[in-house]
Design a protein around this motif. Structure first.
Motif, PDB file in Angstrom:
ATOM      1  N   ASN A   6       0.807  -1.226   0.000  1.00  0.00           N
ATOM      2  CA  ASN A   6       0.000   0.000   0.000  1.00  0.00           C
ATOM      3  C   ASN A   6       0.842   1.280   0.000  1.00  0.00           C
ATOM      4  N   ILE A   7       1.954   1.259  -0.704  1.00  0.00           N
ATOM      5  CA  ILE A   7       2.803   2.458  -0.744  1.00  0.00           C
ATOM      6  C   ILE A   7       2.063   3.615  -1.407  1.00  0.00           C
ATOM      7  N   ASP A   8       1.300   3.345  -2.462  1.00  0.00           N
ATOM      8  CA  ASP A   8       0.555   4.413  -3.145  1.00  0.00           C
ATOM      9  C   ASP A   8      -0.406   5.125  -2.185  1.00  0.00           C
ATOM     10  N   VAL A   9      -1.054   4.343  -1.334  1.00  0.00           N
ATOM     11  CA  VAL A   9      -1.994   4.915  -0.371  1.00  0.00           C
ATOM     12  C   VAL A   9      -1.265   5.855   0.584  1.00  0.00           C
ATOM     13  N   MET A  10      -0.119   5.405   1.097  1.00  0.00           N
ATOM     14  CA  MET A  10       0.636   6.230   2.049  1.00  0.00           C
ATOM     15  C   MET A  10       1.225   7.459   1.355  1.00  0.00           C
ATOM     16  N   LEU A  11       1.657   7.307   0.106  1.00  0.00           N
ATOM     17  CA  LEU A  11       2.172   8.464  -0.637  1.00  0.00           C
ATOM     18  C   LEU A  11       1.078   9.521  -0.783  1.00  0.00           C
ATOM     19  N   ALA A  12      -0.128   9.091  -1.097  1.00  0.00           N
ATOM     20  CA  ALA A  12      -1.249  10.027  -1.253  1.00  0.00           C
ATOM     21  C   ALA A  12      -1.570  10.706   0.077  1.00  0.00           C
ATOM     22  N   LYS A  13      -1.580   9.933   1.164  1.00  0.00           N
ATOM     23  CA  LYS A  13      -1.876  10.509   2.483  1.00  0.00           C
ATOM     24  C   LYS A  13      -0.831  11.540   2.893  1.00  0.00           C
ATOM     25  N   ARG A  14       0.425  11.285   2.512  1.00  0.00           N
ATOM     26  CA  ARG A  14       1.531  12.192   2.888  1.00  0.00           C
ATOM     27  C   ARG A  14       1.789  13.266   1.833  1.00  0.00           C
ATOM     28  N   LYS A  15       1.015  13.214   0.745  1.00  0.00           N
ATOM     29  CA  LYS A  15       1.187  14.157  -0.369  1.00  0.00           C
ATOM     30  C   LYS A  15       2.651  14.198  -0.831  1.00  0.00           C
ATOM     31  N   MET A  16       3.185  12.996  -1.072  1.00  0.00           N
ATOM     32  CA  MET A  16       4.577  12.845  -1.468  1.00  0.00           C
ATOM     33  C   MET A  16       4.632  12.131  -2.811  1.00  0.00           C
ATOM     34  N   SER A  17       5.576  12.511  -3.646  1.00  0.00           N
ATOM     35  CA  SER A  17       5.731  11.858  -4.947  1.00  0.00           C
ATOM     36  C   SER A  17       6.613  10.619  -4.813  1.00  0.00           C
ATOM     37  N   VAL A  18       6.505   9.744  -5.798  1.00  0.00           N
ATOM     38  CA  VAL A  18       7.349   8.555  -5.833  1.00  0.00           C
ATOM     39  C   VAL A  18       8.813   8.964  -5.943  1.00  0.00           C
ATOM     40  N   THR A  19       9.083  10.008  -6.698  1.00  0.00           N
ATOM     41  CA  THR A  19      10.451  10.505  -6.855  1.00  0.00           C
ATOM     42  C   THR A  19      11.013  10.962  -5.521  1.00  0.00           C
ATOM     43  N   GLU A  20      10.231  11.707  -4.758  1.00  0.00           N
ATOM     44  CA  GLU A  20      10.692  12.189  -3.453  1.00  0.00           C
ATOM     45  C   GLU A  20      10.952  11.023  -2.505  1.00  0.00           C
ATOM     46  N   LEU A  21      10.062  10.037  -2.491  1.00  0.00           N
ATOM     47  CA  LEU A  21      10.265   8.858  -1.634  1.00  0.00           C
ATOM     48  C   LEU A  21      11.530   8.122  -2.041  1.00  0.00           C
ATOM     49  N   SER A  22      11.731   7.949  -3.330  1.00  0.00           N
ATOM     50  CA  SER A  22      12.918   7.277  -3.844  1.00  0.00           C
ATOM     51  C   SER A  22      14.190   7.968  -3.357  1.00  0.00           C
ATOM     52  N   LEU A  35       8.525  -2.662  -6.219  1.00  0.00           N
ATOM     53  CA  LEU A  35       7.963  -2.877  -4.884  1.00  0.00           C
ATOM     54  C   LEU A  35       6.507  -2.435  -4.813  1.00  0.00           C
ATOM     55  N   LYS A  36       6.232  -1.226  -5.254  1.00  0.00           N
ATOM     56  CA  LYS A  36       4.868  -0.700  -5.101  1.00  0.00           C
ATOM     57  C   LYS A  36       3.857  -1.375  -6.013  1.00  0.00           C
ATOM     58  N   ASN A  37       4.325  -1.996  -7.087  1.00  0.00           N
ATOM     59  CA  ASN A  37       3.421  -2.723  -7.984  1.00  0.00           C
ATOM     60  C   ASN A  37       3.246  -4.187  -7.587  1.00  0.00           C
ATOM     61  N   GLY A  38       3.833  -4.568  -6.452  1.00  0.00           N
ATOM     62  CA  GLY A  38       3.664  -5.922  -5.948  1.00  0.00           C
ATOM     63  C   GLY A  38       4.449  -6.979  -6.694  1.00  0.00           C
ATOM     64  N   LYS A  39       5.467  -6.577  -7.441  1.00  0.00           N
ATOM     65  CA  LYS A  39       6.264  -7.516  -8.226  1.00  0.00           C
ATOM     66  C   LYS A  39       7.510  -8.001  -7.484  1.00  0.00           C
ATOM     67  N   ALA A  40       7.819  -7.389  -6.340  1.00  0.00           N
ATOM     68  CA  ALA A  40       9.022  -7.744  -5.584  1.00  0.00           C
ATOM     69  C   ALA A  40       8.842  -9.094  -4.902  1.00  0.00           C
TER      70      ALA A  40
END
Length: 71
Positions: A6-22, A35-40
């Motif tokens: 559920n990384i996408d959910v937490m990113l939305a809640k924190r108003k953070m981009s995937v780039t910033e998290l990376s 990881l976020k697409n469940g392929k890991a």
């Protein structure tokens, strides 16, 4: 289903981009995408800790288990 990420959910809640998290976690965009697409197949505890630190959350906010059995 197994483990749901559920990384996408937490990113939305924190108003953070995937780039910033990376950048904050220190992993590539490609690995974060896998990881976020469940392929890991696995995640290191140090990576999980860094993601939780960056998103100010608990591992249970990111990882969810859903039984594959139909009830």
């Amino acid at each position: 289903m197994g483990i749901i990420i559920n990384i996408d959910v937490m990113l939305a809640k924190r108003k953070m981009s995937v780039t910033e998290l990376s950048e904050r976690v220190g992993i590539t965009m490609a690995n974060l995408s896998i990881l976020k697409n469940g392929k890991a197949k696995a995640i290191r505890f140090s990576t999980l800790e860094a993601i939780c630190d960056a998103l100010d959350c608990q591992p249970g906010d990111i990882l969810e288990y859903e039984s594959e059995k139909e009830e």
